[in-house]
Design a protein around this motif. Structure first.
Motif, PDB file in Angstrom:
ATOM      1  N   ALA A 291      50.856 -13.834 -22.906  1.00 42.02           N
ATOM      2  CA  ALA A 291      49.895 -14.408 -21.952  1.00 42.02           C
ATOM      3  C   ALA A 291      49.671 -13.425 -20.819  1.00 42.02           C
ATOM      4  CB  ALA A 291      50.389 -15.741 -21.416  1.00 42.02           C
ATOM      5  N   TRP A 292      48.449 -13.415 -20.312  1.00 39.69           N
ATOM      6  CA  TRP A 292      48.034 -12.609 -19.147  1.00 39.69           C
ATOM      7  C   TRP A 292      47.392 -13.574 -18.167  1.00 39.69           C
ATOM      8  CZ3 TRP A 292      43.408 -11.731 -16.644  1.00 39.69           C
ATOM      9  CH2 TRP A 292      43.262 -10.579 -15.871  1.00 39.69           C
ATOM     10  N   GLU A 293      47.904 -13.632 -16.936  1.00 31.86           N
ATOM     11  CA  GLU A 293      47.364 -14.573 -15.951  1.00 31.86           C
ATOM     12  C   GLU A 293      47.222 -13.876 -14.611  1.00 31.86           C
ATOM     13  OE1 GLU A 293      48.652 -18.771 -15.905  1.00 31.86           O
ATOM     14  OE2 GLU A 293      49.141 -18.443 -13.783  1.00 31.86           O
ATOM     15  N   LYS A 294      46.014 -13.911 -14.073  1.00 25.56           N
ATOM     16  CA  LYS A 294      45.743 -13.276 -12.792  1.00 25.56           C
ATOM     17  C   LYS A 294      44.805 -14.156 -11.976  1.00 25.56           C
ATOM     18  CE  LYS A 294      47.887  -9.454 -14.021  1.00 25.56           C
ATOM     19  NZ  LYS A 294      49.197  -9.045 -13.436  1.00 25.56           N
ATOM     20  N   ARG A 295      44.845 -13.948 -10.655  1.00 23.88           N
ATOM     21  CA  ARG A 295      43.878 -14.582  -9.756  1.00 23.88           C
ATOM     22  C   ARG A 295      42.753 -13.591  -9.486  1.00 23.88           C
ATOM     23  NH1 ARG A 295      46.710 -16.629  -4.507  1.00 23.88           N
ATOM     24  NH2 ARG A 295      47.411 -14.465  -4.536  1.00 23.88           N
ATOM     25  N   ILE A 296      41.552 -14.079  -9.518  1.00 21.31           N
ATOM     26  CA  ILE A 296      40.401 -13.227  -9.249  1.00 21.31           C
ATOM     27  C   ILE A 296      39.508 -13.905  -8.223  1.00 21.31           C
ATOM     28  CG2 ILE A 296      40.478 -12.312 -11.608  1.00 21.31           C
ATOM     29  CD1 ILE A 296      37.858 -13.936 -12.092  1.00 21.31           C
ATOM     30  N   GLY A 297      38.687 -13.110  -7.570  1.00 16.19           N
ATOM     31  CA  GLY A 297      37.671 -13.651  -6.679  1.00 16.19           C
ATOM     32  C   GLY A 297      36.302 -13.398  -7.292  1.00 16.19           C
ATOM     33  N   LEU A 298      35.434 -14.384  -7.210  1.00 16.03           N
ATOM     34  CA  LEU A 298      34.083 -14.225  -7.733  1.00 16.03           C
ATOM     35  C   LEU A 298      33.242 -13.551  -6.660  1.00 16.03           C
ATOM     36  CD1 LEU A 298      33.629 -17.697  -9.462  1.00 16.03           C
ATOM     37  CD2 LEU A 298      34.660 -15.602 -10.373  1.00 16.03           C
ATOM     38  N   ARG A 299      32.872 -12.318  -6.907  1.00 18.02           N
ATOM     39  CA  ARG A 299      32.073 -11.563  -5.945  1.00 18.02           C
ATOM     40  C   ARG A 299      31.501 -10.336  -6.608  1.00 18.02           C
ATOM     41  NH1 ARG A 299      34.334  -7.421  -7.242  1.00 18.02           N
ATOM     42  NH2 ARG A 299      36.096  -6.395  -6.284  1.00 18.02           N
ATOM     43  N   THR A 300      30.451  -9.801  -6.038  1.00 17.61           N
ATOM     44  CA  THR A 300      29.998  -8.461  -6.381  1.00 17.61           C
ATOM     45  C   THR A 300      30.376  -7.549  -5.225  1.00 17.61           C
ATOM     46  OG1 THR A 300      27.797  -8.787  -5.401  1.00 17.61           O
ATOM     47  CG2 THR A 300      28.070  -9.341  -7.739  1.00 17.61           C
ATOM     48  N   MET A 301      30.764  -6.324  -5.546  1.00 15.47           N
ATOM     49  CA  MET A 301      31.121  -5.381  -4.493  1.00 15.47           C
ATOM     50  C   MET A 301      30.793  -3.965  -4.961  1.00 15.47           C
ATOM     51  SD  MET A 301      34.645  -4.794  -2.264  1.00 15.47           S
ATOM     52  CE  MET A 301      35.119  -6.475  -2.511  1.00 15.47           C
ATOM     53  N   LEU A 416      45.339  -2.835 -11.367  1.00 20.60           N
ATOM     54  CA  LEU A 416      44.781  -3.304 -10.098  1.00 20.60           C
ATOM     55  C   LEU A 416      43.322  -3.759 -10.172  1.00 20.60           C
ATOM     56  CD1 LEU A 416      46.272  -0.515  -7.803  1.00 20.60           C
ATOM     57  CD2 LEU A 416      47.213  -2.782  -8.272  1.00 20.60           C
ATOM     58  N   ARG A 417      42.630  -3.503 -11.240  1.00 17.99           N
ATOM     59  CA  ARG A 417      41.180  -3.668 -11.251  1.00 17.99           C
ATOM     60  C   ARG A 417      40.703  -5.109 -11.165  1.00 17.99           C
ATOM     61  NH1 ARG A 417      40.604  -1.706 -17.588  1.00 17.99           N
ATOM     62  NH2 ARG A 417      41.793  -3.437 -18.481  1.00 17.99           N
ATOM     63  N   HIS A 418      41.560  -6.080 -11.433  1.00 17.37           N
ATOM     64  CA  HIS A 418      41.128  -7.486 -11.360  1.00 17.37           C
ATOM     65  C   HIS A 418      41.099  -8.020  -9.935  1.00 17.37           C
ATOM     66  CE1 HIS A 418      45.517  -7.871 -11.160  1.00 17.37           C
ATOM     67  NE2 HIS A 418      45.302  -9.019 -10.546  1.00 17.37           N
ATOM     68  N   HIS A 419      41.611  -7.281  -8.974  1.00 12.72           N
ATOM     69  CA  HIS A 419      41.772  -7.824  -7.625  1.00 12.72           C
ATOM     70  C   HIS A 419      40.431  -7.964  -6.903  1.00 12.72           C
ATOM     71  CE1 HIS A 419      46.118  -8.150  -7.136  1.00 12.72           C
ATOM     72  NE2 HIS A 419      46.212  -7.068  -7.887  1.00 12.72           N
ATOM     73  N   ALA A 420      40.247  -9.117  -6.275  1.00  9.77           N
ATOM     74  CA  ALA A 420      39.027  -9.369  -5.506  1.00  9.77           C
ATOM     75  C   ALA A 420      38.872  -8.377  -4.370  1.00  9.77           C
ATOM     76  CB  ALA A 420      39.048 -10.797  -4.948  1.00  9.77           C
ATOM     77  N   SER A 421      39.982  -7.920  -3.814  1.00  7.02           N
ATOM     78  CA  SER A 421      39.948  -7.058  -2.638  1.00  7.02           C
ATOM     79  C   SER A 421      39.633  -5.609  -2.966  1.00  7.02           C
ATOM     80  CB  SER A 421      41.301  -7.121  -1.904  1.00  7.02           C
ATOM     81  OG  SER A 421      42.366  -6.776  -2.776  1.00  7.02           O
ATOM     82  N   LEU A 422      39.707  -5.224  -4.231  1.00  8.91           N
ATOM     83  CA  LEU A 422      39.505  -3.827  -4.595  1.00  8.91           C
ATOM     84  C   LEU A 422      38.047  -3.444  -4.384  1.00  8.91           C
ATOM     85  CD1 LEU A 422      40.647  -1.187  -5.736  1.00  8.91           C
ATOM     86  CD2 LEU A 422      40.116  -2.065  -8.028  1.00  8.91           C
ATOM     87  N   GLY A 423      37.798  -2.597  -3.400  1.00  5.17           N
ATOM     88  CA  GLY A 423      36.427  -2.279  -3.038  1.00  5.17           C
ATOM     89  C   GLY A 423      35.959  -0.913  -3.446  1.00  5.17           C
ATOM     90  N   LEU A 424      36.886   0.004  -3.719  1.00  9.16           N
ATOM     91  CA  LEU A 424      36.481   1.399  -3.939  1.00  9.16           C
ATOM     92  C   LEU A 424      37.659   2.188  -4.492  1.00  9.16           C
ATOM     93  CD1 LEU A 424      34.380   3.734  -3.301  1.00  9.16           C
ATOM     94  CD2 LEU A 424      35.554   3.970  -1.124  1.00  9.16           C
ATOM     95  N   TRP A 425      37.394   2.981  -5.534  1.00 13.26           N
ATOM     96  CA  TRP A 425      38.340   4.006  -5.972  1.00 13.26           C
ATOM     97  C   TRP A 425      37.895   5.339  -5.369  1.00 13.26           C
ATOM     98  CZ3 TRP A 425      42.649   2.453  -8.147  1.00 13.26           C
ATOM     99  CH2 TRP A 425      42.677   1.327  -8.958  1.00 13.26           C
ATOM    100  N   CYS A 426      38.831   6.061  -4.768  1.00 12.79           N
ATOM    101  CA  CYS A 426      38.510   7.358  -4.154  1.00 12.79           C
ATOM    102  C   CYS A 426      39.432   8.419  -4.744  1.00 12.79           C
ATOM    103  CB  CYS A 426      38.678   7.286  -2.641  1.00 12.79           C
ATOM    104  SG  CYS A 426      38.359   8.843  -1.792  1.00 12.79           S
ATOM    105  N   GLY A 427      38.868   9.552  -5.130  1.00  9.89           N
ATOM    106  CA  GLY A 427      39.622  10.554  -5.863  1.00  9.89           C
ATOM    107  C   GLY A 427      40.780  11.182  -5.114  1.00  9.89           C
ATOM    108  N   ASN A 428      40.626  11.449  -3.811  1.00  8.60           N
ATOM    109  CA  ASN A 428      41.690  12.145  -3.094  1.00  8.60           C
ATOM    110  C   ASN A 428      41.430  12.094  -1.601  1.00  8.60           C
ATOM    111  OD1 ASN A 428      40.430  14.847  -2.008  1.00  8.60           O
ATOM    112  ND2 ASN A 428      39.625  14.610  -4.081  1.00  8.60           N
ATOM    113  N   ASN A 429      42.414  12.553  -0.853  1.00  8.80           N
ATOM    114  CA  ASN A 429      42.304  12.647   0.605  1.00  8.80           C
ATOM    115  C   ASN A 429      42.133  14.097   1.039  1.00  8.80           C
ATOM    116  OD1 ASN A 429      42.808  11.638   3.507  1.00  8.80           O
ATOM    117  ND2 ASN A 429      44.355  13.236   3.261  1.00  8.80           N
TER     118      ASN A 429
END
Length: 824
Positions: A291-301, A416-429
Motif C-alpha cells: 500500500a502507498w498512502e499520502k496526503r495531497i493538496g488539490l492545487r495548480t502551481m 517528495l513530488r506528491h507534496h502540496a507545498s512543493l513549488g519549484l525544483w532548482c538545480g543548484n545554489n
C-alpha cells in the motif's frame, strides 16, 4: 509488505581501537561519542577543532538480530535490507559478506538478502573517514568550491555544509542517519507512484500513474512472473480533508474525479485542506501485497515568466493567482543530525507561518529534509523552493558521478513530488553565477559539465519524473546558459551589496529585482546563547572563541562599520548584541518594504537566512537555541498581509558624513499600502509629524480602498519644516478603527537623534506585558532573565502611551525593557 526496523542492540568502535561502546540507531558517530563520554561538546568554545580531528578515523557499527524458524519475514518471497541514509563512505557487511560499498548520503539503498539470512545474523557497517576521502580525491583531481569549506568537499555526495560554510563549522559527522530495516515482499510491491492532477471547469481529476514489480525470488520462469503481474489488482481510494471516503477506483484507468474540490492555498491566501490518496496492490485472491498512502493538496502551481514592460516576470502562480513570495532561506537545523526531530522542525516552521511567511527555500548545500519537514509545510501553507543538493562548487561529470547523482535526484523527486507545498525544483545554489565567471577554476570541461548537469540531464529527468512541478536551473538565474544570471529584469537574484558591498540600506531602492531569493545582514545571537559556548573571559566579539563562532572573516568589522554609521558606540556586550540585531532587522526591512511597494514588478523576497545549525554570529533571524532575533519580529510586521510602509528621504540617502559640503538635506515621506490578501479592504491611513516627546506637530489622514493583491502609493509629502534631529514621522493604517500596521521613520541616523527619555515602565497582567512610555521610544526590546520570551510583538516603536503584548512562551520573570538611544 512487512517492515522490521533494525534499531536495537547496536554498538560502535573506532577501528584502530578494540573497545566497543553502545550506539544509537538512527544516530551519528558524534552522538555516540558524546553519549559515551568520548568527546567534548563540539559547539563549546573551540572544541570544533578536536571534533574535526576525530573524523580522521574510521568507525565500525555492528548489531545482531535473530530470525527464528517460522519467522514471517522468511515466509516472504523477497527480503530487502534497506538503508534510508548512510553518511557517507561506508562498507556494508551481512554475516561477514560484503553487501556493497556506498558513497552518497542523499540516497536510499536496498539489497535483496533473503538467501544470506540465517537464524542468527550479524549486520556490520564500516564508515570511512570523510576527511581522508576528500583529501585523497582532491590530490587526485583538485576541483574547487566555497573557500569556507574543506578542500575536496565537492568530490563527496555528503551535505556540503558539514565541511564548513561562512556560518557553519567543519564537523563532518557520519553514521546511520535514518532508519535501517528488513522489508519482506510477498509476490509483488508498488513503486513509482505519481498522482497527476487535472484542474478543469471547477473539477479536479486525479490520475494515479504507478508501477509495481514482482519479488525477484518468487518465480521459476518469466511466464510465472508476468502471469502474477497481470493478475494483480490495484485499488485507489480518495478521502476528503474531513476523513470521508469520497471515491474508490478498482482497475484501470486509475482516475477519480472530485467535484467541488477544496483547494490548497499558501499561507495567507486561503486554507490548506489535504486529501488522502491510498493505493493498494492485491493479488488475484484479494490478499493485500503493498500500500502507498499520502496526503495531497488539490492545487495548480507553477512559475510565470511572462514578458512585461520591465522585462520578464518571475513569480509563483497558485491556482491561477500570482502570489508575492515572502519567506527565508532554510539551512539544516543542526550539524549533528540526530538532534533534528519532528517537534523541533514543527516549532521552527510554525514560527514562519506565525510570521506570515508563505515560502521557504531549502538551500542546496545541506541535505534533502525528512518527510516530516514537507508534511508540516503542507499543513502550514509554506511553498517550498527546493534546491537540489549542489552548491558553491564545481563537479566533474564522470560516468560514475552521473549515475550516482541521477539515482540521487530520482529517489528524492519520487519521495517528495506528491507534496502540496512543493513549488519549484532548482538545480543548484549560485553555481551558474560563479561557474559562469570561471570562479573556482571552472573553465572549459567543467563549464561544459555544468551545462550538461543542470540544463540537460536534470530538466530531462524532472520532465519524466515530475512534469507538474517547475524546474529552474540555478539560483540566481535568468533561465540558464550563463546569461547574466543576476539580471535585475529577469529570473531570481541574489543581492549582497548591502552587507558584502558595504552599501547603505537605501541601496535596495536603486533596484527592482523580479524575485530576490537571497539577501541578508549579520547579527550576533542572544547573550544567553553566547553564554552556552563561552566562558566570561571569551565574551568580547574579537576574542579567539567568539571569532571561532564567526565564520565570515570580515563580518565583525562590517557589523561595527554599519554600527558606527547608525548607533552610538555600545558600552557592553548586551548593548552591542541589541544594536547588531537592530541593524540586521532594519537592513532587511528596507529591502522587503521597498520590494513589496513595487509588487507586480518584484514578486518575491526570500531573505538569508532563517535558522542556524550551531550557536554562531550569522545572518539567521532565529538563533540556534530557538530565540527570535529582532529580525524575526520585524519579519512578522513587514510580511503582514496588509502593510503600510514609508519611503522617506533624509540623511541616509544624501549624506555619508556630517562634514560633507552639500546642499541642505531634503526631507520628505511617501506612504504606501500593500494588500497581499484575496479581498479588497476599506482602510484609513494616518500620519503624524512629531517631536522627540511624541507630541504631534502636524498630521493627516485619508480613507482608501485597496484592491486584492495590489499596492497603493500616496503622493510624496514635503517635510522640510521638520527638524533633522528632533522630529520624526509616525504612520498607521487602520481597519474598522483598529491599527493593523504601523511604523516610524527618522530623517537622521538614530545616533544623531535627540531622544527624550521615554521613562519606560513595564508591568505584567496575566498573559500580557504592558509597556508604557512618556516620550518616543524606538525599537523597544522586552526580555526576561533567561531571554526565552516569545511575544506577540517585540522591538517595536512607541509614540508615548502604552502597548499590550501577549506572552506566547517563556515566563515573565525579571522583565526588563530598553530602547534606542537610552543608556540603561
Amino acid at each position: 509488505m512487512i517492515t522490521r526496523y533494525l534499531h536495537d542492540n547496536w554498538e560502535m568502535r573506532r577501528t584502530d581501537q578494540d573497545k566497543w561502546y553502545k550506539a544509537t540507531v538512527p544516530g551519528t558517530v558524534y552522538t555516540d561519542l558524546l553519549d559515551n563520554g568520548l568527546m567534548e561538546d563540539p559547539y563549546y568554545r573551540d572544541n570544533e577543532d578536536k571534533a574535526l580531528r576525530l573524523m580522521d578515523y574510521d568507525y565500525e557499527y555492528r548489531m545482531n538480530f535473530a530470525l527464528p524458524k517460522g519467522d514471517e519475514l522468511m515466509d516472504c518471497d523477497e527480503v530487502l535490507l534497506k538503508f534510508e541514509m548512510l553518511d557517507t563512505v561506508a562498507d556494508i557487511y551481512l554475516n561477514g559478506n560484503l553487501v556493497d560499498s556506498v558513497c552518497n548520503m542523499h540516497r536510499t539503498f536496498e539489497y535483496g538478502v533473503k538467501d544470506s539470512l540465517k537464524a542468527q545474523n550479524e549486520l556490520r557497517i564500516v564508515f570511512h573517514s570523510p576527511n581522508a576521502f576528500i583529501k585523497k580525491e582532491f590530490e587526485n583531481d583538485p576541483v574547487l568550491g566555497s573557500e569556507d569549506c574543506s578542500k575536496g568537499f565537492p568530490k563527496l555526495r555528503k551535505a556540503h555544509y558539514m565541511f564548513g560554510w561562512d556560518w557553519g563549522p567543519r564537523l563532518p559527522d557520519a553514521g546511520i542517519m535514518r532508519p535501517v530495516s528488513l522489508v519482506g515482499v510477498k509476490k509483488a510491491r508498488l513503486y513509482d507512484v505519481y498522482v497527476i492532477q487535472d484542474h478543469e471547469d471547477g473539477k479536479v481529476t486525479l490520475t494515479v500513474d504507478h508501477k509495481y514489480r514482482a519479488a525477484h525470488c518468487a518465480f521459476e520462469s518469466a511466464t510465472d512472473y508476468h502471469n502474477l503481474l497481470n493478475k494483480c489488482i490495484t485499488t485507489v481510494t480518495v478521502t476528503d480533508p474531513d476523513g470521508k471516503e469520497i471515491a474508490t477506483n478498482v482497475g484501470a484507468p486509475y482516475s477519480i474525479a472530485i467535484e467541488n474540490p477544496q483547494l490548497w492555498w499558501p499561507n495567507g491566501y486561503g486554507k490548506q485542506p489535504l486529501y488522502t490518496v491510498r493505493v493498494e496492490l492485491k493479488d488475484s485472491e484479494g490478499e493485500l501485497l503493498d500500500a502507498w498512502e499520502k496526503r495531497i493538496g488539490l492545487r495548480t502551481m507553477t512559475i510565470s515568466r511572462e514578458k512585461d514592460e520591465y522585462g520578464e516576470e518571475f513569480c509563483h502562480v497558485v491556482n491561477g493567482i500570482k502570489i508575492f513570495a515572502m519567506g527565508a532561506d532554510y539551512i539544516p537545523q543542526d550539524n549533528i543530525l540526530s538532534r533534528v526531530n519532528k517537534e523541533r522542525t514543527r516549532q521552527l516552521l510554525q514560527h514562519c507561518a506565525d510570521s506570515h511567511f508563505n515560502c521557504i527555500r531549502v538551500w542546496g548545500g545541506g541535505y534533502y529534509p525528512e518527510d516530516d519537514f514537507y508534511d508540516i509545510c503542507d499543513e502550514l501553507g509554506l511553498v517550498v523552493w527546493q534546491d537540489l543538493m549542489f552548491a558553491c562548487a564545481v563537479y566533474r561529470l564522470t560516468e560514475d558521478f552521473e549515475k550516482n547523482i541521477i539515482e540521487e535526484v530520482s529517489q528524492n523527486v519520487e519521495r517528495l513530488r506528491h507534496h502540496a507545498s512543493l513549488g519549484l525544483w532548482c538545480g543548484n545554489n549560485e553555481m551558474e553565477l560563479f561557474v559562469g565567471q570561471e570562479h573556482w577554476g571552472a573553465k572549459f570541461t567543467l563549464k561544459s559539465d555544468y551545462v550538461k548537469m543542470y540544463e540537460y540531464l536534470f530538466p530531462k529527468l524532472l520532465k519524466t519524473l515530475d512534469p507538474q512541478t517547475y524546474y529552474w536551473p540555478a539560483s540566481p538565474s535568468s533561465g540558464g546558459g550563463f546569461d547574466d544570471p543576476n539580471d535585475e529584469s529577469r529570473g531570481d537574484a541574489h543581492y549582497w551589496e548591502v552587507w558584502h558591498g558595504n552599501q547603505p540600506f537605501t541601496a535596495y531602492r536603486q533596484f527592482h529585482f523580479r524575485y530576490l531569493s537571497e539577501f541578508g545582514f549579520q547579527s550576533f545571537p542572544s547573550v544567553k546563547t553566547i553564554e552556552t559556548f563561552t566562558e566570561p573571559e571569551d565574551r568580547n566579539i574579537f576574542s579567539y572563541v567568539m571569532e571561532k563562532h564567526q565564520r565570515n572573516n570580515a563580518a565583525n568589522g562590517k557589523i561595527m562599520n554599519y554600527m558606527s554609521q547608525t548607533f552610538l558606540y555600545p558600552e557592553s556586550l548586551e548593548e552591542l548584541v541589541y544594536y547588531s540585531q537592530l541593524l540586521q532587522a532594519e537592513a532587511i526591512r528596507y529591502g522587503v518594504e521597498h520590494f513589496r511597494r513595487n509588487r507586480g514588478r518584484c514578486m518575491g523576497t526570500v531573505y538569508w537566512q532563517l535558522n542556524d545549525c550551531w550557536p554562531v554570529a550569522s545572518w539567521a533571524s532565529i538563533d540556534y537555541e530557538g530565540r527570535w532575533k529582532a529580525l524575526q519580529y520585524y519579519a512578522k510586521r513587514f510580511y503582514a498581509p496588509i502593510l503600510i510602509s514609508c519611503e522617506e528621504k533624509g540623511y541616509l540617502d544624501q549624506r555619508v558624513s556630517v562634514n560633507d559640503e552639500a546642499d541642505p538635506i531634503k526631507k520628505s515621506i511617501r506612504l504606501n499600502v500593500q494588500n497581499e490578501t484575496m479581498d479588497s479592504h476599506e482602510l484609513e491611513v494616518r500620519w503624524q509629524l512629531r517631536n522627540s516627546k511624541a507630541v504631534v506637530i502636524e498630521e493627516g489622514a485619508e480613507n482608501i480602498t485597496v484592491e486584492p493583491l495590489s499596492t497603493k502609493w500616496f503622493e510624496e509629502k514635503d517635510m522640510d519644516q521638520a527638524d533633522l534631529h528632533e522630529n520624526y514621522v509616525s504612520y498607521q493604517v487602520l481597519e474598522n478603527g483598529d491599527v493593523i500596521s504601523e511604523g516610524t521613520v527618522l530623517f537622521c541616523p538614530p545616533k544623531h537623534f535627540k531622544f527624550a527619555d521615554p521613562e519606560l515602565k513595564v508591568t505584567v497582567e496575566g498573559d500580557e506585558i504592558v509597556v508604557s512610555a512618556e516620550a518616543y521610544a524606538k525599537s523597544i526590546e522586552i526580555r526576561n532573565d533567561n531571554d526565552d520570551l516569545l511575544l506577540s510583538d517585540n522591538y517595536f516603536d512607541l509614540n508615548a502611551g502604552t502597548k499590550r503584548v501577549r506572552i506566547l512562551g517563556g515566563k515573565p520573570e525579571g522583565i526588563r525593557v530598553r530602547s534606542v538611544g537610552i543608556r540603561l
